[in-house]
Design a protein around this motif. Structure first.
Motif, PDB file in Angstrom:
ATOM      1  N   UNK A  70       0.848  -1.184   0.000  1.00 55.59           N
ATOM      2  CA  UNK A  70       0.000   0.000   0.000  1.00 55.59           C
ATOM      3  C   UNK A  70       0.890   1.243   0.000  1.00 55.59           C
ATOM      4  N   UNK A  71       0.465   2.281  -0.720  1.00 52.26           N
ATOM      5  CA  UNK A  71       1.257   3.507  -0.905  1.00 52.26           C
ATOM      6  C   UNK A  71       0.469   4.664  -0.303  1.00 52.26           C
ATOM      7  N   UNK A  72       1.100   5.448   0.563  1.00 54.04           N
ATOM      8  CA  UNK A  72       0.339   6.509   1.215  1.00 54.04           C
ATOM      9  C   UNK A  72       1.196   7.662   1.656  1.00 54.04           C
ATOM     10  N   UNK A  73       0.602   8.535   2.484  1.00 55.01           N
ATOM     11  CA  UNK A  73       1.338   9.695   2.938  1.00 55.01           C
ATOM     12  C   UNK A  73       0.616  10.480   4.007  1.00 55.01           C
ATOM     13  N   UNK A  75      -0.177  14.227   4.420  1.00 57.67           N
ATOM     14  CA  UNK A  75      -0.106  15.467   3.644  1.00 57.67           C
ATOM     15  C   UNK A  75       0.095  16.700   4.508  1.00 57.67           C
ATOM     16  N   UNK A  76       0.879  17.646   4.004  1.00 65.28           N
ATOM     17  CA  UNK A  76       1.144  18.906   4.700  1.00 65.28           C
ATOM     18  C   UNK A  76      -0.154  19.678   4.878  1.00 65.28           C
ATOM     19  N   UNK A  77      -0.430  20.093   6.113  1.00 65.42           N
ATOM     20  CA  UNK A  77      -1.660  20.824   6.444  1.00 65.42           C
ATOM     21  C   UNK A  77      -2.913  20.068   6.000  1.00 65.42           C
ATOM     22  N   UNK A  78      -2.797  18.732   5.939  1.00 62.21           N
ATOM     23  CA  UNK A  78      -3.904  17.862   5.527  1.00 62.21           C
ATOM     24  C   UNK A  78      -4.409  18.186   4.121  1.00 62.21           C
ATOM     25  N   UNK A  79      -3.548  18.804   3.297  1.00 61.85           N
ATOM     26  CA  UNK A  79      -3.918  19.119   1.920  1.00 61.85           C
ATOM     27  C   UNK A  79      -3.618  17.901   1.043  1.00 61.85           C
ATOM     28  N   UNK A  80      -4.535  16.951   1.070  1.00 66.82           N
ATOM     29  CA  UNK A  80      -4.322  15.711   0.341  1.00 66.82           C
ATOM     30  C   UNK A  80      -4.345  15.935  -1.160  1.00 66.82           C
ATOM     31  N   UNK A  81      -5.157  16.872  -1.632  1.00 65.45           N
ATOM     32  CA  UNK A  81      -5.222  17.142  -3.072  1.00 65.45           C
ATOM     33  C   UNK A  81      -3.853  17.538  -3.604  1.00 65.45           C
ATOM     34  N   UNK A  82      -3.150  18.382  -2.857  1.00 66.03           N
ATOM     35  CA  UNK A  82      -1.834  18.831  -3.315  1.00 66.03           C
ATOM     36  C   UNK A  82      -0.847  17.666  -3.369  1.00 66.03           C
ATOM     37  N   UNK A  83      -0.873  16.809  -2.349  1.00 64.75           N
ATOM     38  CA  UNK A  83       0.021  15.656  -2.353  1.00 64.75           C
ATOM     39  C   UNK A  83      -0.299  14.723  -3.506  1.00 64.75           C
ATOM     40  N   UNK A  84      -1.566  14.447  -3.724  1.00 60.93           N
ATOM     41  CA  UNK A  84      -1.936  13.516  -4.790  1.00 60.93           C
ATOM     42  C   UNK A  84      -1.677  14.109  -6.165  1.00 60.93           C
ATOM     43  N   UNK A  85      -1.807  15.421  -6.317  1.00 59.16           N
ATOM     44  CA  UNK A  85      -1.441  16.065  -7.581  1.00 59.16           C
ATOM     45  C   UNK A  85       0.052  15.888  -7.839  1.00 59.16           C
ATOM     46  N   UNK A  86       0.856  16.060  -6.795  1.00 62.44           N
ATOM     47  CA  UNK A  86       2.300  15.890  -6.932  1.00 62.44           C
ATOM     48  C   UNK A  86       2.650  14.436  -7.220  1.00 62.44           C
ATOM     49  N   UNK A  91      -3.562   8.264  -3.003  1.00 60.80           N
ATOM     50  CA  UNK A  91      -2.910   7.567  -1.917  1.00 60.80           C
ATOM     51  C   UNK A  91      -3.806   6.417  -1.429  1.00 60.80           C
ATOM     52  N   UNK A  92      -3.197   5.296  -1.095  1.00 61.98           N
ATOM     53  CA  UNK A  92      -3.944   4.188  -0.503  1.00 61.98           C
ATOM     54  C   UNK A  92      -4.259   4.463   0.962  1.00 61.98           C
ATOM     55  N   UNK A  93      -3.286   5.064   1.676  1.00 60.59           N
ATOM     56  CA  UNK A  93      -3.419   5.324   3.111  1.00 60.59           C
ATOM     57  C   UNK A  93      -3.096   6.785   3.393  1.00 60.59           C
ATOM     58  N   UNK A  94      -3.891   7.410   4.247  1.00 60.11           N
ATOM     59  CA  UNK A  94      -3.619   8.776   4.691  1.00 60.11           C
ATOM     60  C   UNK A  94      -3.358   8.742   6.193  1.00 60.11           C
ATOM     61  N   UNK A 348       5.568   5.829  -7.528  1.00 58.96           N
ATOM     62  CA  UNK A 348       4.162   5.496  -7.335  1.00 58.96           C
ATOM     63  C   UNK A 348       3.502   4.802  -8.501  1.00 58.96           C
ATOM     64  N   UNK A 349       4.169   4.811  -9.659  1.00 57.04           N
ATOM     65  CA  UNK A 349       3.619   4.122 -10.834  1.00 57.04           C
ATOM     66  C   UNK A 349       4.045   2.665 -10.907  1.00 57.04           C
TER      67      UNK A 349
END
Length: 369
Positions: A70-73, A75-86, A91-94, A348-349
Motif C-alpha cells: 500500500x502507498x500513502x502519505x 499530507x502537509x496541512x492535511x492538503x491531500x489534493x496537493x500531495x496527490x497532484x504531486x 494515496x492508498x493510506x492517509x 508510485x507508478x
C-alpha cells in the motif's frame, strides 16, 4: 508466540479474500485453494500486469496484501489534493494526528478520506489537542482512567464505520524527546494495552493496531521495553529518513538511501525481535519516509528507487511519505521540489506499490458480506 492478527473484524471472521491473477495463456487448477474462500479471478492484462503473470494475491483481515505494498502519505496541512497532484495518483493510506482528548476520532476529514476510498491511519497522541499548545498527557493519567470516556467514544465511532481503520497510540515513543518523558516504558505499554482493551470492549474489532517507532539505529535498544505484546499489535512500523543538510540535524553530514534508513530496524526485528517476544512475521509499515534535497539526480533517484528496494524486504507491506516541512532548512514536501516530485511520481507508478483497484475491492467485499 502468537503471530496472527489480534483483532479480527467482526464482519469478516477468519476468512481471507483471495484474488487469483492468471495469465492469458493458462488457468489455475484450484488445487491449492482453501475450501470456503471466496475466489475472484481476473486475467493479468485486465489488472495491468504482464500477460504471463500468474500468482495469488490475498488481503488479510488486518489489510496485509500478499502481492505488493500500500502507498500513502501524511499530507502537509492535511492538503491531500496537493500531495496527490504531486504524486500523480491517489494515496492508498492517509496518516492523520489526533489528541487523546478528542472524541472525534475519526473526525470529518478522516471520514471524507474513507468515503473517497482510502484507508486511514490515525495516531492518537498523548497530548491534549483541545488546549492551546497541545500539552502532553502522562501515561499515568491515561491508566488512571482520566480519558476513558473519550476513548470509549472514539472506539464506538470507529466501530460504527464497519470498515478497517489503522490506529497508533503515541508514535515515536523511542524518540529522545519522548522516551521517559510522558512516563516510563512500562507505563507506555500498559497505557497502550489499556486503550486497545477499551476499544475492544466497545466493539471496535475493525481497529488495526500499528506500533510505530522511529526505528533509528541508536534507539533500537529501547524497543524491547516499549513492546506492548504480540496480542496487542497487528502491524510494526518505523521510519526511513535522510536528513542531509537539515538545520535541525547539524551533525547529519552523510546521505542515507531509503534502504540504508529502513534496514537497521528491519534486521533487528527479524534477528533480535524473537528474543524479546516480538513476532517478526507481523506485517511492516514504513510509517514515514522522505529525504531533504541532496542534488537533482540524487533526490529523484532516492524516491524512484523505493519500489526496487521493497521486494527485498518481504515483510514491508505499506509505505507512507511524510509530506511536510520541519523548518525552512528541513523541507520534505515532495510538491515543492520538482526532482523529489518526479522521483516520487515515478515510484508510485511501479506495479509493486500501485495495486489494482480490484485488490482493494476484496476489502470492500468483506465488509458488504
Amino acid at each position: 508466540m502468537d503471530s496472527g492478527p489480534v483483532r479480527v473484524m467482526a464482519s469478516v471472521g477468519a476468512v481471507f479474500l483471495t484474488l487469483t491473477l492468471t495469465g492469458a495463456g493458462g488457468s489455475g487448477d484450484g488445487s491449492a485453494e482453501p475450501t470456503g474462500v471466496p475466489r475472484h479471478s481476473f486475467t493479468a492484462p485486465m489488472l495491468g500486469l504482464p500477460a504471463d503473470a500468474e500468482y495469488r494475491c490475498t488481503v488479510s483481515e488486518i489489510l496485509e496484501p500478499s502481492c505488493g505494498v500500500w502507498w500513502g502519505g501524511s499530507p502537509h496541512d492535511y492538503d491531500l489534493d496537493r500531495l496527490e497532484d504531486a504524486a500523480g495518483r491517489r494515496m492508498d493510506i492517509v496518516y492523520t494526528w489526533r489528541g487523546i482528548d478528542q472524541a472525534q476520532v475519526p473526525g470529518e476529514r478522516e471520514r471524507r478520506f474513507l468515503a473517497e476510498g482510502r484507508f486511514v491511519h490515525t495516531n492518537i497522541e498523548a497530548r491534549r489537542f483541545t488546549r492551546p499548545g497541545h500539552p502532553a498527557v502522562s501515561y499515568r493519567a491515561i491508566l488512571g482512567g482520566e480519558f476513558d470516556a473519550v476513548l470509549r467514544e472514539q472506539a464506538r465511532a470507529v466501530a460504527e464505520l464497519e470498515a478497517p481503520y489503522f490506529l497508533t497510540f503515541d508514535h515515536e515513543a523511542d524518540a529522545n524527546k519522548r522516551y521517559n518523558t510522558r512516563g516510563t516504558p512500562r507505563e507506555f505499554t500498559r497505557a497502550w494495552r489499556h486503550i486497545v482493551d477499551l476499544y475492544e470492549a466497545e466493539g471496535a474489532d475493525n481497529a488495526i493496531w500499528v506500533w510505530n517507532v522511529t526505528g533509528w539505529e541508536g534507539n533500537l535498544e529501547r524497543l524491547p521495553g516499549l513492546w506492548p505484546g504480540n496480542e496487542y499489535v497487528d502491524w510494526i512500523s518505523w521510519e526511513a529518513y535522510n536528513m542531509t543538510g537539515c538545520d535541525l540535524m547539524p551533525h547529519w553530514d552523510h546521505v542515507d538511501s531509503f534502504e540504508d534508513a529502513l534496514r537497521p530496524a528491519y534486521e533487528w526485528i527479524q534477528n533480535e525481535g524473537p528474543r524479546h517476544g516480538i513476532d517478526p512475521a507481523k506485517p511492516v509499515m514504513i510509517g514515514e519516509m522522505g529525504t531533504t534535497f541532496i542534488g537533482a539526480r540524487e533526490t529523484l533517484k532516492w524516491y524512484a528507487d523505493v519500489p526496487r528496494v521493497l521486494p527485498e524486504y518481504e515483510r514491508i507491506r505499506a509505505v507512507k511519505v511524510w509530506d511536510s516541512k520541519v523548518s525552512d532548512g528541513c523541507d520534505f514536501r515532495v510538491g515543492v521540489n520538482r526532482y523529489a516530485q518526479q522521483g516520487f511520481e515515478m515510484a508510485g507508478r511501479d506495479p509493486y506499490v500501485n495495486l489494482p483497484d480490484r485488490v482493494r475491492r476484496l476489502v470492500e467485499y468483506a465488509h458488504r458480506d
